[in-house]
Motif scaffolding. Structure first.
Motif, mmCIF file in Angstrom:
data_model
loop_
_atom_site.group_PDB
_atom_site.id
_atom_site.type_symbol
_atom_site.label_atom_id
_atom_site.label_comp_id
_atom_site.label_asym_id
_atom_site.label_seq_id
_atom_site.Cartn_x
_atom_site.Cartn_y
_atom_site.Cartn_z
ATOM 1 N N ASP A 1 48.834 10.092 55.554
ATOM 2 C CA ASP A 1 47.372 10.853 56.680
ATOM 3 C C ASP A 1 46.293 11.495 55.330
ATOM 4 O O ASP A 1 45.347 11.744 55.445
ATOM 5 C CB ASP A 1 48.143 11.000 58.362
ATOM 6 C CG ASP A 1 48.322 9.438 58.642
ATOM 7 O OD1 ASP A 1 48.201 8.431 58.097
ATOM 8 O OD2 ASP A 1 48.946 10.051 59.639
ATOM 9 N N ARG B 1 44.934 9.892 52.544
ATOM 10 C CA ARG B 1 43.821 9.096 53.014
ATOM 11 C C ARG B 1 42.580 10.157 53.641
ATOM 12 O O ARG B 1 41.528 9.568 53.220
ATOM 13 C CB ARG B 1 43.904 8.198 54.026
ATOM 14 C CG ARG B 1 43.215 7.875 54.327
ATOM 15 C CD ARG B 1 43.769 6.704 55.516
ATOM 16 N NE ARG B 1 42.587 5.150 55.694
ATOM 17 C CZ ARG B 1 43.080 4.358 57.174
ATOM 18 N NH1 ARG B 1 43.906 4.594 57.859
ATOM 19 N NH2 ARG B 1 42.183 3.903 56.985
ATOM 20 N N SER C 1 38.757 10.399 51.348
ATOM 21 C CA SER C 1 38.013 9.741 51.611
ATOM 22 C C SER C 1 36.632 10.976 51.772
ATOM 23 O O SER C 1 36.029 10.554 51.296
ATOM 24 C CB SER C 1 38.592 9.482 52.923
ATOM 25 O OG SER C 1 38.844 7.965 52.585
#
Length: 147
Positions: free
Chosen positions: A45, A48, A52
Motif C-alpha cells: 500500500d 502504491r 502515484s
C-alpha cells in the motif's frame, strides 16, 4: 489501499492550490534500490501511494524519494538509516532494524512500517514505541481529510 481512497487523494493532491503537497511519483528502480539498501520489502500500500504521489502530504507527511516542496527532501532510505542508528540501543532498535521510516510526527518522532505491516510511532526520548494503526492504508484513511 482501496481505489476510493486513492481517488480522493488524487483529486485533492492534483488540485492547483495543493501542488505543494504533491511529490514526484517513485519509480520501480528507486523502490528496488531502497529495498536493497534497507534489506526489506516495502509495504504494497505504501508502494502504491508513492508510485502515484511520490512523497506527499495526506493528513501527515509521507516521505519517499522526491517529496512535495512543502515537506523538504528527507528520503526514506536516509531517514530509516539515521533513525536505525539513533535508536540502536533502545527497545525500538530491533523493530527499526527491519522497518522503514516513512514519516515523522510534529515532535520529530519517527513513524514506521514494521515487517507485519503495522504502523508504529517511536518516542525519541524513551526509545519506546506504540502501534498507531493496523496498516498504512488505515493510517491514511484515519488522517486524510480534504479541505
Amino acid at each position: 489501499m482501496n481505489d476510493a481512497l486513492m481517488e480522493r487523494l488524487h483529486l485533492f493532491l492534483t488540485r492547483e492550490d495543493n501542488r505543494s503537497l504533491l511529490g514526484i511519483p517513485a519509480t520501480d528502480d528507486q523502490i528496488a534500490a531502497a529495498e536493497k539498501v534497507l534489506g526489506l520489502s516495502l509495504d504494497r500500500d505504501y508502494v502504491r501511494f508513492i508510485k502515484s504521489f511520490g512523497g506527499a502530504y495526506a493528513g501527515l507527511p509521507v516521505y519517499a524519494f522526491s517529496n512535495a516542496s512543502s515537506m523538504g527532501q528527507g528520503r526514506i532510505t536516509e531517514l530509516t538509516l539515521s533513525f536505525r542508528e539513533d535508536f540502536k540501543d533502545t527497545p525500538a532498535g530491533a523493530i527499526l532494524a527491519h522497518s522503514v521510516v516513512f514519516s515523522m510526527d510534529g515532535s520529530g518522532n519517527p513513524i514506521l512500517l514494521d515487517p507485519e505491516g503495522r504502523v508504529l510511532l517511536c518516542d525519541h526520548d524513551t526509545g519506546e514505541y506504540e502501534v498507531i494503526a493496523a496498516s498504512f492504508a488505515a493510517l491514511i484513511e484515519e488522517n486524510f481529510a480534504e479541505w
